[in-house]
Design an enzyme around this catalytic site. Structure first.
Site, PDB file in Angstrom:
ATOM      1  N   SER A 883       0.811  -1.216   0.000  1.00 44.71           N
ATOM      2  CA  SER A 883       0.000   0.000   0.000  1.00 44.71           C
ATOM      3  C   SER A 883       0.845   1.267   0.000  1.00 44.71           C
ATOM      4  O   SER A 883       0.864   1.983  -0.999  1.00 44.71           O
ATOM      5  CB  SER A 883      -0.975   0.020   1.179  1.00 44.71           C
ATOM      6  N   GLU A 884       1.558   1.555   1.091  1.00 41.54           N
ATOM      7  CA  GLU A 884       2.088   2.902   1.246  1.00 41.54           C
ATOM      8  C   GLU A 884       3.209   3.236   0.275  1.00 41.54           C
ATOM      9  O   GLU A 884       3.323   4.375  -0.181  1.00 41.54           O
ATOM     10  CB  GLU A 884       2.519   3.116   2.694  1.00 41.54           C
ATOM     11  N   ALA A 885       4.032   2.258  -0.081  1.00 44.96           N
ATOM     12  CA  ALA A 885       5.093   2.541  -1.045  1.00 44.96           C
ATOM     13  C   ALA A 885       4.525   3.013  -2.373  1.00 44.96           C
ATOM     14  O   ALA A 885       5.151   3.801  -3.084  1.00 44.96           O
ATOM     15  CB  ALA A 885       5.956   1.301  -1.251  1.00 44.96           C
TER      16      ALA A 885
END
Length: 974
Positions: A883-885
């Site tokens: 998700s965050e990458a």
């Protein structure tokens, strides 16, 4: 009030009802009928979640007044398209293509797709995209790719070219579920419109429930409150109570939201945020009172009658103004710059911070000043909360939350209820992307329930939500970077000034992210850097996917392109020379936990080379083509003190119940938990139908921690393995077979087992030293290498992203459809961040459209996501985080591509067409687009670093840090 009796033909049946034709919208009438599949997001016709078919035409029902609807008109809602026992091919396709994430926009998209296919059952992908663009259907989760896939699959079935079985994901027959695209357990209710989100819960509350509206003055960003006059409001029809801070204090609350210290250099010693402001307004979205009435309309009417007298104070609406020497303090007890984190590596530690000398003596160097904007989350569902006292006299709060246990900690003692008597239950949730880490909305509803002793429902309009909820921290930055004659970087220096808005909670944590992710994942031998964070009078900073790292990449990935150009080296080759190899260290002086960088670049190289050739081929003076790269990545888990707990129970029918708080906000908390449990119980040959998930209720579930920091799959996965092994060990007989439930009970063996995992088991983890930035806080990273291909219209300056490619390393993929969805969604946010999204002007940016939400034609249909599945050495089943990458650095790939296409370097985001056109005009006149003058961020970089060196703080160690996901019992300020 003049009411009207009407008939409509709704989903094939004639329905009679009463309405106020001047006031009621069609969506209001349908929802009063119980047809809550028609969702209302924006309320202004710009998101499409309320889409229905009226007399054969697709419309947005939230703005369709009943006075314009003809008697006996034919209406089709999601409930009339298909049911759980009789699904339409479109619903099947949405489930199986991974087109359902949070699901709030899904009914609107399915109705819109249905209307399209009635007109054209053989559309091209571009015709599908044109349709959704025309009808303003917005999805904030998926990036749209899987939605178009679903429409194309459904069309095949409707044309008779495929069967339902052909578009259904086959169930693995070999017990090998992990990594496969299993359908999300919650998707069935979402595609049928029967998932009850917050406002749906409100409609179905008991008759005696009260409704809460906020008094949000919206008269100033900073003011002294002279008087709050509630007298007129108290006399309004249906009003039960007007609540100010006075009433909350009399009910035993403190009115002060709990806070935790995260960093030794914080100057914040007391919490800064009140539930209901009583002395000052610190920002435009502050709330001073609550109107509680018998209906929502009565509550809102009463709220409008509360009069607030103010005296305006100086307003600092950005970091640069707030840190000027003559600026007054936003909060009297702390300087505006309330925390800072230095980074010193290499010569900076031994030789009096002379990184600047290394840069000056290098073959090539470049510098720049940059600004990343106040990005709004723009979830389609806004703020909606219900609160009541349950059968055990717990204050039960149903809400949207990134962490149900951490929400308890953030309420603290603010409403006068002991924390062990607060119960948080997560509603089916229409996304968050981080804003629900803050519990301000929960505290408002809790305060109303405590004061009135009645069940209450709080629902903000989208404009109120936009002003009330936090945003990504804007950030100003200055930087220099240098390399030798061979293109190897020799040193970098940087400073970041982060604007945390009116309130400080979490600011001393988020500011450590640029100190970790500037120039990630390169090997930079010498570094001098400083991150500062300050209060201003704008909206407060809060978590947002990639939490603090996009601000870092805005500077570092632009400087990488600029230095490559200065050295005369291709930007891909320049990055290839400088990525860290085995044993080389990050800017915090520690080895990278993984080294997938070279192989990821090898995968990307032929794609890059083809993109460059195509850009040259299609480049014209009118339509300039360009290619841009960026490296990105993010940490996995919250560090050494992070922990997670789950439970697995064997049931009497020999099925299993899994208990956890894997919060489902659209990212896949349901399917993530299911995949982990299937794999952990693999020796038992368990199937998905044998697992029941009980999630996100603090009364029923152990604390699995926050859904953030790319931690949940990793941490909850490790805990799931422990719980599963305990249970299987208990079930295992001497001959290697397993006991049934009846056999377990007969032998007196426990059938429910808990698993708790703590990162303390990982060797070598240590926080960033507050004096030097040296440290290794987390056990894993995720990595993304981004490639954007853009076209710039030189007549208007408008940028269109033609294609986007991402090569990632998230370890072993747990569910391919879910991870792809996170990739597409994160990339779409990155494109919006680069080109249009902003919450700076509180009038212009008060709704999704004004704030620049990307519609489907603003995002490319071709998004290629390539997973380099290098199993993580210590992650559960080889998985890491996801998700965050995907939202960390994609925006800079777009900005770099604009520069490559037309020579316009955008230093201050977003890259609107007006900014690009202005740059084109400068170039056409023979000039050069220059970076802004170096920002004043509080003091000279090296003077400040020398001051920190001369005045070190005591390093508190891990005991000082209260992790985001496990602070329910935090007593730092109480």
């Amino acid at each position: 009030m003049k009411l009207r009796k009407m008939w409509l033909n709704v989903n094939g049946a004639n329905r009679m009802f009463i309405c106020n034709p001047e006031k009621d919208s069609l969506s209001t009438v349908l929802r009063r009928m119980g047809l809550t599949g028609t969702k209302v997001g924006c309320g202004t016709g710009v998101c499409g979640s309320c889409s229905i078919v009226l007399d054969g035409k697709l419309i947005r029902s939230c703005t369709k007044k009943m006075k314009t609807v003809k008697e006996y008109s034919k209406v089709i809602t999601i409930e009339g398209i298909g049911t759980p026992n009789n699904l339409h091919p479109i619903q099947v396709a949405f489930m199986n293509c991974g087109a359902v994430q949070c699901g709030f926009c899904t009914p609107g998209f399915i109705v819109s797709s249905y209307a399209l296919l009635l007109e054209n059952n053989n559309p091209t992908r571009e015709e599908v995209r044109d349709w959704f663009q025309k009808h303003r259907n917005v999805c904030r989760c998926t990036g749209y790719v899987q939605i178009v896939n679903a429409v194309m699959d459904a069309a095949k079935v409707l044309r008779g070219e495929a069967s339902i079985e052909d578009i259904t994901v086959p169930m693995p027959k070999d017990n090998e579920y992990y990594g496969k695209p299993l359908v999300r357990p919650t998707s069935l209710s979402k595609v049928c419109g029967v998932a009850d989100y917050g406002d749906d819960q409100e409609l179905k509350m008991p008759e005696e429930s009260l409704h809460v509206a906020i008094v949000q003055p919206k008269v100033a960003h900073h003011a002294k409150i002279l008087k709050i006059d509630t007298s007129a409001a108290e006399k309004m029809p249906g009003v039960v109570k007007i609540i100010t801070s006075k009433e909350l204090l009399e009910a035993g609350g403190t009115n002060i939201m709990a806070e935790a210290q995260f960093h030794e250099r914080t100057t914040v010693m007391v919490p800064s945020r009140k539930i209901l402001c009583d002395e000052k307004i610190y920002r435009y979205g502050d709330v001073v009172a609550l109107a509680v009435a018998k209906t929502k309309e009565q509550a809102r009417a009463a709220a409008a009658e509360v009069k607030v007298e103010i005296e305006k104070l100086p307003e600092y609406l950005n970091y640069l103004d707030a840190v000027m020497p003559d600026s007054i303090r936003v909060h009297e007890d702390t300087p505006n710059i309330f925390s800072m984190q230095p980074v010193l590596k290499g010569v900076g530690l031994e030789e009096a911070l002379n990184v600047n000398d290394v840069i000056d003596n290098s073959a090539y160097s470049t510098s720049g000043s940059f600004y990343s904007s106040r990005q709004p989350h723009l979830s389609i569902e806004g703020t909606t909360v219900q609160a009541y006292f349950d059968e055990e006299d717990n204050l039960a709060i149903q809400c949207k939350s990134q962490g149900v246990y951490s929400t308890i900690g953030r309420i603290g003692n603010s409403v006068g209820v002991p924390k062990d008597k607060i119960r948080i239950i997560m509603n089916p949730t229409g996304a968050s992307f981080g804003w629900s880490t803050n519990a301000g909305d929960v505290c408002l509803a809790a305060a109303a329930a405590v004061v009135t002793k009645m069940p209450v429902a709080l629902s903000l309009t989208y404009e109120e939500h936009q002003h009330f909820s936090g945003k990504r921290c804007p950030c100003h930055s200055n930087g220099r970077v240098a390399c030798d004659e061979n293109g190897k970087i020799t040193a970098a220096e940087f400073e970041f000034g982060m604007d945390h808005g009116a309130y400080s909670w979490g600011g001393d944590d988020i500011m450590t992210k640029p100190a970790r992710f500037a120039f990630f994942p390169y090997n930079i031998p010498n570094v001098a850097g400083l991150v500062r964070i300050a209060n201003t009078n704008h909206n407060f900073g809060t978590a947002y996917r990639s939490y603090g790292s996009p601000q870092a990449y805005t500077l570092s990935e632009a400087l990488m392109d600029m230095l490559a150009e200065k050295a005369g080296i291709d930007p891909f080759e320049f990055r290839y020379r400088n990525i860290a190899r085995e044993g080389e260290t990050n800017i915090n002086s520690y080895p990278f936990r993984q080294y997938p960088m070279e192989e990821m670049m090898n995968i990307m190289k032929p794609i890059y080379e083809k993109a460059v050739e195509e850009a040259k081929k299609y480049d014209t003076p009118e339509k300039r083509r360009g290619v841009g790269l960026s490296w990105g990545g993010f940490n996995v888990t919250e560090g050494g003190t992070d922990s997670a707990s789950v439970a697995i129970e064997l049931n009497s029918d020999n099925t299993f119940t899994k208990y956890d708080t894997y919060q489902e906000l659209g990212q896949g908390g349901d399917i993530g938990s299911l995949m982990l449990t299937l794999e952990a119980l693999k020796p038992l040959k368990v199937t998905p139908e044998q697992i029941k998930l009980v999630q996100n209720d603090t009364k029923l579930c152990p604390d699995s921690g926050m859904s953030g920091a790319s931690r949940t799959h990793y941490m909850s996965g490790k805990a799931t393995i422990i719980a599963a092994e305990k249970l299987m060990n208990a079930m295992r007989k001497e001959d290697g077979t397993y006991r049934t439930y009846d056999e377990m009970v007969a032998e007196g063996i426990e059938t429910k087992h808990f698993g708790k995992y703590q990162n303390t088991s990982v060797e070598g983890l240590c926080r960033l030293d507050p004096n030097t930035g040296i440290g290794d806080p987390t056990p894993a990273f995720t990595y993304c290498l981004n490639l954007a291909e853009v076209e710039v219209d030189t007549a208007t300056g408008k940028t269109t992203v033609i294609r986007f490619t991402c090569v990632d390393d998230v370890g072993k993929v747990g569910n391919i459809a879910a991870v792809n969805g996170q990739a597409y969604g994160g990339i779409s946010h990155s494109i919006g961040f680069a080109l249009s999204e902003n919450y700076d002007d509180v009038v212009k940016h008060s709704n999704m459209l004004g704030a620049g939400v990307p519609y489907i034609k603003d995002v490319p249909d071709v998004i290629n996501v390539i997973h380099y599945e290098r199993p993580d050495e210590i992650g559960p089943f080889g998985s890491s985080g996801a998700s965050e990458a995907f939202q960390s650095a994609g925006h800079v790939a777009v900005l770099n591509a604009i520069s490559n296409a037309c020579g316009v370097r955008i230093y201050e985001m977003p890259a609107t067409k007006e900014k690009v056109k202005a740059g084109l005009d400068i170039i056409a006149a023979g000039g050069k687009v220059e970076p802004p003058k170096k920002y004043f961020l509080g003091s000279d970089l090296y003077d400040e670093l020398e001051n920190i060196k001369a005045n070190p703080v005591k390093f508190g160690g891990d005991d000082f840090f209260i992790p985001l996901g496990n602070d329910a019992n935090a007593e730092r300020f109480f």
